[in-house]
Design an enzyme around this catalytic site. Structure first.
Site, PDB file in Angstrom:
ATOM      1  N   GLU A 161       0.842  -1.198   0.000  1.00 26.07           N
ATOM      2  CA  GLU A 161       0.000   0.000   0.000  1.00 26.07           C
ATOM      3  C   GLU A 161       0.877   1.248   0.000  1.00 26.07           C
ATOM      4  O   GLU A 161       1.973   1.251   0.540  1.00 26.07           O
ATOM      5  CB  GLU A 161      -0.936  -0.007   1.209  1.00 26.07           C
ATOM      6  CG  GLU A 161      -0.254  -0.177   2.568  1.00 26.07           C
ATOM      7  CD  GLU A 161       0.227   1.125   3.160  1.00 26.07           C
ATOM      8  OE1 GLU A 161      -0.182   2.191   2.661  1.00 26.07           O
ATOM      9  OE2 GLU A 161       1.025   1.079   4.108  1.00 26.07           O
ATOM     10  N   LEU A 263      10.442  18.203   0.707  1.00 24.42           N
ATOM     11  CA  LEU A 263      11.646  18.991   0.955  1.00 24.42           C
ATOM     12  C   LEU A 263      11.389  20.087   1.991  1.00 24.42           C
ATOM     13  O   LEU A 263      12.128  21.062   2.033  1.00 24.42           O
ATOM     14  CB  LEU A 263      12.165  19.623  -0.346  1.00 24.42           C
ATOM     15  CG  LEU A 263      12.825  18.692  -1.359  1.00 24.42           C
ATOM     16  CD1 LEU A 263      13.312  19.479  -2.568  1.00 24.42           C
ATOM     17  CD2 LEU A 263      13.985  17.917  -0.741  1.00 24.42           C
ATOM     18  N   CYS A 273       4.934   4.831   9.479  1.00 27.95           N
ATOM     19  CA  CYS A 273       5.679   4.276   8.342  1.00 27.95           C
ATOM     20  C   CYS A 273       7.157   4.664   8.308  1.00 27.95           C
ATOM     21  O   CYS A 273       8.021   3.791   8.406  1.00 27.95           O
ATOM     22  CB  CYS A 273       5.014   4.697   7.033  1.00 27.95           C
ATOM     23  SG  CYS A 273       3.369   3.989   6.799  1.00 27.95           S
TER      24      CYS A 273
END
Length: 450
Positions: A161, A263, A273
């Protein structure tokens, strides 16, 4: 198509609801009866914009149902269709003590699938798993079938995913790419059939080997984390020279080879994650004799960056914060979610309280989660959680902004200044305009900003 989704957590629930939205027959199973009771009553156990509407529609149209356990789920979803049942494993892969991915829940799911399967199936790893996990899952299912003396055709594929918390529904319906890891032509055909309705260009459907798909997920998250840590390092250089990182970021991002995404300098990345996946990829590299020099640097910079706000606060206000009241805006690791896993707010608030400060914090949606994360600090009176942003700043000696919620950007600055005891703002996400802040009489400190 007939689909079983194992796990009603963030990934599993989004996957089940979105697949059901395309008129697939989906059964989502979990081992937590309390969570299933909430879902049955129309309550969504996680905060994700748009998810409730998708779930409600799928349930109302009878394309999505919930069951307790894999046995009940397979009983409900298996039919006499000639197509194999698609079984998605979407359970947690928490971080082990050494930083590697803990596969106990994935393998437990595979074991039970093998114990309960009665018809041909394609088992699909949706969870983020290390290279080689599909082979382990296949072995677990095959062993259970052997124990039962059952010869049922099945295959194992990888389908990682790529859902951003706060934008998961849009990501699922309008994906940059869908990665399908398989070497089996029948599996490939079924997966392509499943996902074609989600793309406007079949080039977005990338079919690769199973191990390649497993690594793509880790490499993608590690690359994004690398960009963030790189820009945070540049921000620290900007601090030393007294130049504005936002101008540097814009100049770098305008290069078509680089682009502007991920950035933005800040007080460190968090979530379920990036921290976990970078560390897991470090262990994957080490397991095959590769020294992860870049990945170690990414992780080290992020740990250091999470100290950034606290270091600047004590530089301005002194190391002993006894008797000081610090307001904190934002607790979730990013806006549009209540997820506080690895959130920078945790490091900051605990450091402030340890230094003697009284902290009053606000977040639009993460208060309930924060009550669990900071139960000890709330109990001993070091931290207070409030329902309104301005309530946090009342008579505070300074404000620290940690999560870039939209409502903070549009705050009434005159009212904010009047609320604070001292007009001092530490902006950990460069969310506010420093020129405007200074025009309103604030001492403003961003990350790598003049």
């Amino acid at each position: 198509m007939n689909i079983l989704v194992v796990g009603a957590g963030y990934v599993g629930l989004v996957t089940a609801a979105c697949l059901a939205n395309k008129t697939n027959r989906v059964v989502c199973v979990d081992t937590d009866p309390k969570k299933l009771a909430k879902l049955a009553s129309g309550q969504i156990p996680i905060y994700e914009p748009g998810l409730k509407e998708i779930v409600d529609a799928a349930v109302s149209n009878k394309y999505l149902t919930f069951e307790l356990g894999i046995k009940a789920g397979l009983t409900k979803v298996e039919s006499e269709s000639t197509e194999p049942t698609l079984v998605f494993i979407a359970v947690g892969t928490p971080q082990g003590e050494d930083g590697s991915a803990d596969l106990r829940y994935v393998l437990a799911a595979a074991r039970e699938i093998g114990q309960q399967l009665t018809q041909p199936a394609i088992v699909i790893n949706k969870s983020t798993v290390p290279v080689g996990t599909a082979e382990s899952v296949k072995g677990e299912v095959a062993w259970q079938l052997f124990q039962r003396k059952c010869f049922i055709e099945f295959d194992v594929a990888s389908n990682p995913e790529f859902l951003k918390e706060g934008a998961a529904i849009e990501d699922f319906f309008k994906p940059d790419r869908i990665v399908i890891g398989t070497d089996n032509e029948n599996t490939k055909a079924n997966m392509l059939k499943l996902y074609r309705p989600f793309v406007d260009d079949e080039k977005r459907l990338l079919t690769v080997g199973v191990k390649e798909a497993e690594l793509i997920k880790y490499a993608s998250n590690a690359m994004l984390a690398t960009r963030i840590s790189f820009m945070n390092e540049i921000a620290n250089i900007c601090d030393r020279y007294g130049i504005d990182v936002e101008d540097v970021r814009q100049g770098v991002g305008m290069d078509s080879r680089i682009g502007p995404a991920f950035l933005k300098a800040g007080c460190g990345y968090g979530g379920s994650c990036f921290p976990k996946d970078v560390q897991a990829l470090v262990r994957i590299a080490q397991s095959v004799g590769v020294e992860p020099l870049v990945l170690n640097g990414v992780e080290s910079r992020n740990k250091k960056q999470k100290q950034y706000l606290f270091e600047h606060i004590v530089a301005k206000m002194g190391k002993d914060l006894t008797g000081r009241k610090i307001a904190v805006w934002g607790l979730a690791f990013k806006p549009e979610t209540d997820d506080m896993r690895e959130a920078s707010s945790i490091d900051l608030i605990r450091a402030l309280c340890h230094a003697g400060a009284q902290v009053v914090a606000h977040d639009p949606v993460a208060k309930e989660v924060a009550e669990q994360v900071f139960a000890d600090l709330i109990r001993n009176g070091r931290l207070t959680l409030v329902d309104h942003a301005m309530a946090a700043t009342q008579d505070a000696d300074a404000l620290a902004l940690v999560t870039e919620w939209a409502e903070y950007k549009t705050a009434d600055l005159d009212a904010l200044k009047q609320s604070l005891k001292a007009a001092i703002v530490f902006d950990g996400r460069n969310h506010l305009n420093p020129v405007v802040m200074k025009q309103h009489g604030f001492h403003y400190a961003g990350v790598g900003r003049v």
